[in-house]
Design a protein around this motif. Structure first.
Motif, PDB file in Angstrom:
ATOM      1  N   SER A   1      -2.132   8.104  -1.618  1.00 29.48           N
ATOM      2  CA  SER A   1      -1.992   7.018  -2.585  1.00 29.48           C
ATOM      3  C   SER A   1      -3.049   7.064  -3.677  1.00 29.48           C
ATOM      4  O   SER A   1      -2.806   6.579  -4.775  1.00 29.48           O
ATOM      5  N   GLU A   2      -4.223   7.634  -3.393  1.00 29.48           N
ATOM      6  CA  GLU A   2      -5.296   7.546  -4.378  1.00 29.48           C
ATOM      7  C   GLU A   2      -5.600   8.875  -5.064  1.00 29.48           C
ATOM      8  O   GLU A   2      -5.947   8.900  -6.234  1.00 29.48           O
ATOM      9  N   TYR A   3      -5.534   9.969  -4.331  1.00 25.54           N
ATOM     10  CA  TYR A   3      -5.991  11.235  -4.897  1.00 25.54           C
ATOM     11  C   TYR A   3      -4.860  12.156  -5.327  1.00 25.54           C
ATOM     12  O   TYR A   3      -4.985  12.852  -6.311  1.00 25.54           O
TER      13      TYR A   3
ATOM     14  N   ASP B   1       0.023   3.487   3.343  1.00 26.28           N
ATOM     15  CA  ASP B   1       0.233   3.959   1.979  1.00 26.28           C
ATOM     16  C   ASP B   1       0.859   2.859   1.126  1.00 26.28           C
ATOM     17  O   ASP B   1       0.385   2.560   0.029  1.00 26.28           O
ATOM     18  N   ASP B   2       1.890   2.223   1.667  1.00 31.20           N
ATOM     19  CA  ASP B   2       2.522   1.126   0.921  1.00 31.20           C
ATOM     20  C   ASP B   2       1.528   0.002   0.671  1.00 31.20           C
ATOM     21  O   ASP B   2       1.496  -0.591  -0.404  1.00 31.20           O
TER      22      ASP B   2
ATOM     23  N   VAL C   1      -2.372  -2.850  -3.450  1.00 33.18           N
ATOM     24  CA  VAL C   1      -3.631  -3.419  -3.962  1.00 33.18           C
ATOM     25  C   VAL C   1      -3.607  -3.312  -5.479  1.00 33.18           C
ATOM     26  O   VAL C   1      -3.343  -2.245  -6.019  1.00 33.18           O
ATOM     27  N   PRO C   2      -3.851  -4.433  -6.186  1.00 31.10           N
ATOM     28  CA  PRO C   2      -3.678  -4.402  -7.634  1.00 31.10           C
ATOM     29  C   PRO C   2      -4.607  -3.391  -8.320  1.00 31.10           C
ATOM     30  O   PRO C   2      -5.758  -3.225  -7.929  1.00 31.10           O
TER      31      PRO C   2
ATOM     32  N   PRO D   1     -11.014  -2.877   1.992  1.00 27.64           N
ATOM     33  CA  PRO D   1     -11.138  -4.283   2.409  1.00 27.64           C
ATOM     34  C   PRO D   1      -9.951  -5.129   1.952  1.00 27.64           C
ATOM     35  O   PRO D   1      -9.484  -5.996   2.704  1.00 27.64           O
ATOM     36  N   ALA D   2      -9.467  -4.874   0.742  1.00 32.21           N
ATOM     37  CA  ALA D   2      -8.333  -5.670   0.264  1.00 32.21           C
ATOM     38  C   ALA D   2      -7.081  -5.361   1.067  1.00 32.21           C
ATOM     39  O   ALA D   2      -6.234  -6.226   1.281  1.00 32.21           O
ATOM     40  N   ALA D   3      -6.955  -4.108   1.511  1.00 35.55           N
ATOM     41  CA  ALA D   3      -5.745  -3.711   2.236  1.00 35.55           C
ATOM     42  C   ALA D   3      -5.883  -3.920   3.737  1.00 35.55           C
ATOM     43  O   ALA D   3      -4.940  -3.684   4.478  1.00 35.55           O
ATOM     44  N   LEU D   4      -7.057  -4.364   4.182  1.00 36.25           N
ATOM     45  CA  LEU D   4      -7.344  -4.387   5.613  1.00 36.25           C
ATOM     46  C   LEU D   4      -6.312  -5.131   6.463  1.00 36.25           C
ATOM     47  O   LEU D   4      -5.856  -4.594   7.471  1.00 36.25           O
ATOM     48  N   PRO D   5      -5.931  -6.360   6.082  1.00 46.10           N
ATOM     49  CA  PRO D   5      -4.981  -7.051   6.962  1.00 46.10           C
ATOM     50  C   PRO D   5      -3.712  -6.244   7.182  1.00 46.10           C
ATOM     51  O   PRO D   5      -3.224  -6.142   8.313  1.00 46.10           O
ATOM     52  N   GLY D   6      -3.205  -5.636   6.113  1.00 42.65           N
ATOM     53  CA  GLY D   6      -2.001  -4.825   6.247  1.00 42.65           C
ATOM     54  C   GLY D   6      -2.235  -3.616   7.123  1.00 42.65           C
ATOM     55  O   GLY D   6      -1.379  -3.239   7.921  1.00 42.65           O
ATOM     56  N   ILE D   7      -3.398  -3.007   6.979  1.00 36.28           N
ATOM     57  CA  ILE D   7      -3.677  -1.808   7.767  1.00 36.28           C
ATOM     58  C   ILE D   7      -3.797  -2.171   9.239  1.00 36.28           C
ATOM     59  O   ILE D   7      -3.278  -1.475  10.112  1.00 36.28           O
ATOM     60  N   VAL D   8      -4.461  -3.306   9.519  1.00 40.92           N
ATOM     61  CA  VAL D   8      -4.552  -3.765  10.913  1.00 40.92           C
ATOM     62  C   VAL D   8      -3.148  -3.982  11.474  1.00 40.92           C
ATOM     63  O   VAL D   8      -2.841  -3.589  12.600  1.00 40.92           O
TER      64      VAL D   8
END
Lengths: 265, 493
Positions: free
Chosen positions: B286-288, B365-366, B371-372, B396-403
């Motif tokens: 998603s990032e690189y 990834d989704d 994350v904006p 950190p912003a994506a953490l809840p989803g990743i958990v």
């Protein structure tokens, strides 16, 4: 601040902080910025005005190489910060952005506490020797962001819990905390109500003492209120650049006059 | 006549109703549809729905209720003496049903003369012979009580089916007439159809929920049955798993702890493999990764999710197991003798981890993409590098989803069966050595229910108690996942 006696506003000639020479910006095949030459003075507020899509934000973003994050974007020409070309291969864009801070259109506090938001930059750049030092930097930045009194009792609360205007001032404080030399602001008040806008404008005027501030704005009143120099962009060209009072009262170019009197735009 | 014809009949009535309703609506608007409240087809649908929905509803209820009612009537008429020693009323009733169905089929195929049916004193051995010739499964010689019961079962279900036909078709016609009588220019057919669509959607949602309730109830009742036969404390706190198939209860040791331990151990190993690899893959993608790399790599990664778990099991058995033995086994590269055979917690855990990579990576990834961009811009604008931005802002912003993604993967790991059967073995064992063979709850459910199992013995019923435990475990995990997600969302939105 709010008076419109623009002619009377004193503008001292100061050192040139950023000098752009024949700058061209392309998005793929789209030639977004054409032959822009501009000198941005130190300790001055410079406003970029112009209709939507005229390239003023694009030009602003090329001043701290934020356009690097867009794959298809290409910049030609020279942009000199204190006489050094920022697009030189030797220059690390990450270091550059620490020197040329940026505040965005929409307040974008990180999902962290207010304290951690402000401490973010100082931490990654190692500006604080110890915790007490960091506390001091954070307090100073929040005071400069004119938000200290509102948040000093809840520094550990999430920054996203603040109101829109407070969030934007937090973002300004966050940008200030890294001790930049230039502060770029991309329509910082477009998501704010008039009261919050007034607070941010007041803040911008205070920031002028220490920084060179470049602000992109859609509001001509705002440009007139906060800036000493104004640049008018139209269709990717820098049409006119001069002292704010002169641009708004006695523009040279007919296109500038049409725009500020509301006939085009 | 088959039920399919009845369904067709109702559909035809509804279709005719649709056409008539539509025509009637147009004529009631003097041929100009602008005079109507709704478009003509809505009037048609109103009629069709009114004829179809009640008819099909009654059909379904009838189909479910009729065999239950008839069985209970027939079995209450069965004399006590008809139930032989060692058998039960349930077995006799299924014999009665088989005979009854067999008779119907044999009569249609011509192997059995329908005159025999009227004769309650018929020669039963001849009937049995005829049924067997017709290819019907009749296990034993028919006895008089069974024959009588079968005949009364057959006559009752024939009468019931006829009544069902009459009632359903009458309902369909009555519904169509009701709808047609409503049809005039002022009738709000559009709103009526809208309402019925809402109820249709509610019905679909309730079916899903009711099925869950049904599954849970069947688990609960069988579990209760099990605990009547086997002490509950031995099940939950017993450290030995040794079911015996010869005896009835008593001699079996059915402690869940070794199985639960195996399940958790293997799942932890699997997550230890899947979470870092999956998360890093997601961050890279998603990032690189450039657009072209991403467009190739992401589908390739998701191919992993499409591989059947039995294939993963083979991979564990034939590749990973021997590989691990050659490293950790006797005379291996490390010179340690930790692993005796290819089947081990590690083998199953690693392969299960590979299976879970696409779950973790695809979901993460989704979430990372959601994350904006403004947060990333903010961080870059302060002079942060890409990895600093990811570590301190994006994750950190994506953490809840990743958990949430990780806990979902954990549920999958706990419920996985095939890889365990092939990769971890079948020995229930409480051990800390990850190179030893162990087994899990799911694998034991399979082995307790395969083969000839008598569903009244604790050795078979334990499967339901195991399933119930597993269900509560994954339910708890999901509730915990929701709690985590909500807690962080409150803070960070």
């Amino acid at each position: 601040m709010n008076d419109m006696r623009l002619i009377d506003r004193a503008v001292d000639m100061k050192d040139i902080k950023i000098a752009a020479r024949d700058v061209q910006v392309y998005y793929g095949d789209n030639h977004a910025i054409k032959d822009v030459n501009v000198d941005i003075a130190d300790k001055t507020v410079t406003a970029f005005i112009g209709p939507s899509g005229c390239g003023k934000s694009t030009f602003l973003r090329s001043l701290n190489r934020m356009n690097d994050t867009i794959d298809i974007c290409r910049v030609e020409g020279n942009i000199l910060l204190d006489g050094e070309d920022i697009y030189d291969k030797q220059v690390d864009p990450v270091q550059l952005r620490a020197k040329v801070g940026m505040v965005f259109q929409k307040p974008n506090p990180f999902p962290k506490s207010i304290y951690d938001n402000v401490a973010y930059g100082p931490r990654i750049h190692g500006l604080a020797k110890n915790k007490a030092d960091l506390d001091e930097i954070v307090e100073k930045a929040l005071r400069r962001g004119a938000i200290w009194d509102e948040v000093k009792d809840r520094l550990d609360k999430p920054g996203t819990g603040l109101s829109g205007g407070q969030q934007q001032r937090l973002c300004i404080a966050r940008a200030v905390a890294t001790e930049p030399e230039v502060l770029l602001m991309d329509e910082p008040c477009s998501a704010l109500d008039p009261i919050a806008t007034a607070q941010v404008e007041e803040l911008i005027d205070e920031l002028r003492e220490n920084y060179s501030v470049v602000i992109v704005t859609h509001s001509m009143q705002q440009a007139a209120r906060v800036s000493q120099k104004t640049a008018f962009f139209h269709l990717g060209n820098l049409v006119e650049y001069g002292e704010t009072g002169q641009i708004f009262t006695n523009p040279v170019d007919p296109r500038t006059e049409s725009y500020i009197t509301g006939r085009i735009g | 006549m088959p039920i399919l014809w009845l369904i067709c009949a109702v559909l035809i009535i509804a279709a005719i109703g649709f056409v008539i309703g539509r025509t009637r609506a147009i004529s009631s608007g003097q041929g100009d549809i602008r005079n109507l409240h709704s478009l003509p087809s809505y009037y048609g649908w109103n009629v069709a729905l009114k004829s179809m929905v009640p008819a099909f509803f009654v059909l379904i209820v009838w189909l479910i209720a009729q065999p239950l009612i008839i069985s209970s009537v027939v079995s209450s008429n069965l004399p006590e003496t008809a139930i032989p020693e060692g058998s039960s009323a349930g077995l006799i009733m299924s014999e009665v049903q088989r005979t009854s169905n067999g008779v119907s089929a044999a009569v249609i195929s011509g192997d059995l003369d329908s005159a025999v049916l009227a004769d309650s004193a018929a020669d039963l051995s001849a009937v049995t012979e005829a049924l067997k010739n017709a290819g019907q499964i009749v296990t034993t010689e028919l006895t008089q009580p069974i024959w009588d019961a079968a005949l009364s079962y057959r006559s009752m279900s024939n009468a019931g089916t006829t009544a069902m036909w009459v009632v359903v078709i009458a309902l369909a016609i009555a519904g169509a007439v009701w709808g047609l009588r409503q049809t005039n220019a002022d009738f709000r057919a559009r709103n009526t159809v809208e309402t019925s669509i809402r109820y249709m959607l509610i019905a679909a949602a309730s079916i899903a929920i009711l099925t869950t309730v049904g599954i849970v109830l069947s688990l609960v009742f069988n579990t209760i049955e099990f605990f009547r036969l086997y002490p509950i404390t031995h099940f939950f706190f017993g450290t030995e798993w040794a079911p015996s198939f010869s005896g009835r209860g008593g001699s079996s040791e059915l402690g869940i702890l070794p199985l639960l331990w195996g399940t958790l151990y293997i799942s932890v190993v699997a997550l230890a493999v899947a979470v870092p690899i999956g998360l890093f893959a997601a961050i890279y993608l998603s990032e690189y990764a450039s657009k072209s790399v991403r467009s190739v790599a992401k589908p390739l990664l998701e191919v992993l999710a499409g591989i059947p778990t039995i294939v993963y099991g083979l991979f564990a058995l034939l590749t990973v197991g021997p590989l691990l033995v050659s490293v950790f086994g006797e005379g291996g590269y490390l010179g340690v003798d930790w692993q005796g055979g290819g089947r081990a917690v590690m083998t199953a855990g690693i392969v299960m981890g590979i299976m879970l990579i696409p779950f973790v990576s695809s979901l993460s990834d989704d979430i990372i993409n959601a994350v904006p961009q403004s947060l990333r811009d903010g961080s870059y604008g302060l002079g942060a590098t890409q990895s600093e931005t990811i570590k301190q802002v994006v994750l950190p912003a994506a953490l809840p989803g990743i958990v949430g993604a990780v806990l979902l993967a954990a549920s999958r790991a706990i419920g996985e069966t095939m890889i365990v059967v092939l990769g971890a073995g079948a020995a229930a064992r409480l051990s800390l050595n990850p190179f030893e063979a162990m087994t899990t709850v799911t694998a034991k459910i399979v082995s307790q229910l395969t083969g000839d199992s008598d569903f009244s013995s604790p050795e078979a019923l334990v499967a339901f108690a195991l399933g119930m435990t597993l269900f509560i475990l994954t339910l708890g995990l999901n509730i915990f996942a929701l709690y985590i997600v909500n807690k962080y969302r409150e803070q960070y939105d």
